[in-house]
Scaffold this active site. Structure first.
Site, mmCIF file in Angstrom:
data_model
loop_
_atom_site.group_PDB
_atom_site.id
_atom_site.type_symbol
_atom_site.label_atom_id
_atom_site.label_comp_id
_atom_site.label_asym_id
_atom_site.label_seq_id
_atom_site.Cartn_x
_atom_site.Cartn_y
_atom_site.Cartn_z
ATOM 1 N N ASP A 1 0.848 -0.221 -8.191
ATOM 2 C CA ASP A 1 1.755 0.393 -7.240
ATOM 3 C C ASP A 1 3.009 -0.470 -7.085
ATOM 4 O O ASP A 1 3.099 -1.560 -7.666
ATOM 5 C CB ASP A 1 1.008 0.551 -5.890
ATOM 6 C CG ASP A 1 1.471 1.770 -5.131
ATOM 7 O OD1 ASP A 1 2.572 2.277 -5.430
ATOM 8 O OD2 ASP A 1 0.751 2.208 -4.214
ATOM 9 N N ASP B 1 3.602 10.971 -2.887
ATOM 10 C CA ASP B 1 2.146 11.108 -2.746
ATOM 11 C C ASP B 1 1.749 12.535 -2.383
ATOM 12 O O ASP B 1 2.395 13.174 -1.546
ATOM 13 C CB ASP B 1 1.638 10.223 -1.596
ATOM 14 C CG ASP B 1 1.741 8.754 -1.925
ATOM 15 O OD1 ASP B 1 2.215 8.404 -3.026
ATOM 16 O OD2 ASP B 1 1.347 7.949 -1.056
HETATM 17 C C1 GLA Z 1 1.067 4.515 -2.266
HETATM 18 C C2 GLA Z 1 0.587 5.288 -3.492
HETATM 19 C C3 GLA Z 1 -0.676 6.062 -3.142
HETATM 20 C C4 GLA Z 1 -1.749 5.086 -2.658
HETATM 21 C C5 GLA Z 1 -1.237 4.287 -1.499
HETATM 22 C C6 GLA Z 1 -2.196 3.160 -1.118
HETATM 23 O O1 GLA Z 1 1.492 5.347 -1.239
HETATM 24 O O2 GLA Z 1 1.573 6.148 -3.951
HETATM 25 O O3 GLA Z 1 -1.126 6.787 -4.252
HETATM 26 O O4 GLA Z 1 -2.109 4.243 -3.728
HETATM 27 O O5 GLA Z 1 0.020 3.671 -1.790
HETATM 28 O O6 GLA Z 1 -1.746 2.394 -0.045
#
Ligand code: GLA
Length: 442
Positions: free
Chosen positions: A158, A219
């Site tokens: 990430d 997300d």
């Molecule tokens: C980000 C990512 C998600 C998830 C969260 C975890 O928002 O895009 O897919 O992994 O972090 O904190």
């Protein structure tokens, strides 16, 4: 100077367009914790649903015992909030000792014993998005080595709490570091999602060389709105994104939320259909212990999965957005087949959509269409045959289309090898080997 070997080498380099770890020649499939279980670390009050080794073992059991693994869903992926707040005395990441008392290596063994693979989550920055220790540039090699020593098979890296410059250095560095471990580790890069997802800020050529998949956009959340927002963004930008995908290198519109709380049965079919068209990773985030039979049937739909996993690995496109709020999507498949999805964005009642394959740019010829969600076959279609599909509000009709051909080779029983053998579709379904060229739309 001998120029020929140099030219040959250069040509070789240019031809190596995907991350050279041999992994994920078709989009990865499996299960990931984030969308459904988030950063629930409250194991005292919610022991079944908190981020702990029990949750991942339970999901591994379900994948192994409920027919998922055979369908291709073979990864169990740990997302954020698995680690301890502190690195160990040697500077290595370590799992939270209360929630993962057995450690990650033991969990990996548990999965491997069941023919499954383990994914883990890291973040190129000071902290993960959930506030756990991140992988700053100086920790990249250590963390790659740690993951490999645990037997991890996949890393989602990430990008919270990192800047553009660190990302520019860090994502390629991690790719090298993973390669250097000698363990094949699939690599998912969230880099483009942190740079707006589009060129010139995002270099997809580079991403294809260093990552197996990448999150391009926001997300997913547990709602139809979120699914629509994501698919609109991907298809609005298809001229840029579609050519970037291929074996070993995939755009990732995020997890499948089928089986949770936000989607109706029709909307669940729509997510499955659109993810298949997009050649998207099929990574579920749901509770496999309590899935409804409808959700299971959609997620385990053999034809939808076979379309998603087509070995040619060409991402599909949106062909039409009608004023009636019907949209048509198309993906070319191997063996001269193709997939069509008719999606209704309407909110009133089932819509009768009239069209023909010719109107959708198919070349003259005779075709059959297998309806992915009803299991019925429509035969005797010529390109110009007018037909009507009835599409529910926020639902889809999805077709697997293949040219109906005469057999030219008497040894050839005309069965379509890939989709039938790998996914053992019902024998009432006959696939015919094509004689002439497929629909050419690109
Ligand atoms: C980000 C990512 C998600 C998830 C969260 C975890 O928002 O895009 O897919 O992994 O972090 O904190």
């Amino acid at each position: 100077m001998k120029l020929l070997p140099v030219i040959f080498l250069l040509a070789l380099t240019a031809a190596t367009s995907a991350l050279d770890n041999g992994l994920m020649r078709t989009p990865p499939m499996g299960w990931m914790s984030w969308e459904r279980f988030r950063c629930n670390v409250n194991c005292e009050n919610d022991p079944k649903n908190c981020i702990s080794e029990n949750l991942f073992r339970d999901m591994a059991d379900r994948l192994a015992e409920d027919g998922w693994k055979e369908m291709g869903y073979d990864h169990v992926m740990i997302d954020d909030c698995w680690s301890s707040m502190l690195r160990d005395k040697d500077g290595r990441l370590q799992p939270d000792p209360q929630r993962f008392p057995g450690g990650i290596a033991k969990l990996a063994r548990y999965l491997h014993d069941r023919g499954l693979k383990l994914g883990i989550y890291g973040d190129l920055g000071t902290h993960t998005c959930g506030g756990y220790p991140g992988t700053t540039l100086d920790k990249i090699e250590t963390d790659a080595q740690t993951f490999a020593s645990w037997g991890v098979d996949f890393l989602k890296l990430d990008g919270c709490y990192s800047n553009e410059e660190d990302q520019q250095k860090g994502y390629p560095l991690m790719s090298k570091a993973l390669n250097a471990t000698g363990r094949p580790i699939g690599y998912s890069c969230s880099w483009p999602a942190y740079r707006g997802g589009l060129p010139p800020s995002v270099n997809y050529t580079l991403l294809g060389e260093i990552c197996n998949l990448w999150r391009n956009y926001d997300d997913i959340q547990d709602s139809w709105n979120s699914v629509q927002d994501i698919t609109d963004w991907f298809f609005d930008n298809q001229e840029i994104l579609q050519p970037e995908a291929g074996p070993g290198r995939w755009n990732d519109p995020d997890m499948l939320i089928i089986g949770n709380f936000g989607l109706s049965v029709d909307q669940s079919r729509s997510q499955m259909a659109l993810w298949a068209i997009m050649a998207a990773p099929l990574i579920m985030s749901n509770n496999l212990r309590t899935l409804s039979s409808e959700a299971r049937a959609i997620l385990q739909n053999r034809a939808a999965i076979a379309i998603n996993q087509d070995p040619m690995g060409v991402q599909g496109r949106r062909l039409l957005q009608e004023r009636s709020l019907i949209e048509v999507y198309w993906r070319p498949l191997s063996q001269s087949a193709s997939a069509l999805v008719f999606l209704s964005r309407r909110q009133d009642m089932p819509y009768q959509y009239h069209t023909s394959l010719a109107k959708l740019n198919y070349t003259a010829g005779s075709y059959e269409a297998y309806d992915v969600f009803t299991g019925k076959t429509l035969s005797g279609l010529s390109a110009t045959t007018e037909f009507t599909v009835s599409i529910n509000p926020s639902g889809v009709v999805m077709w697997y289309v293949y040219p109906k051909m005469h057999y030219e080779d008497p040894q050839d029983d005309g069965r379509y090898p890939y989709i039938r053998q790998k996914y053992r579709m019902s024998s009432s379904l006959h696939f015919h080997k094509p004689r002439v060229v497929p629909p050419s739309l690109l």
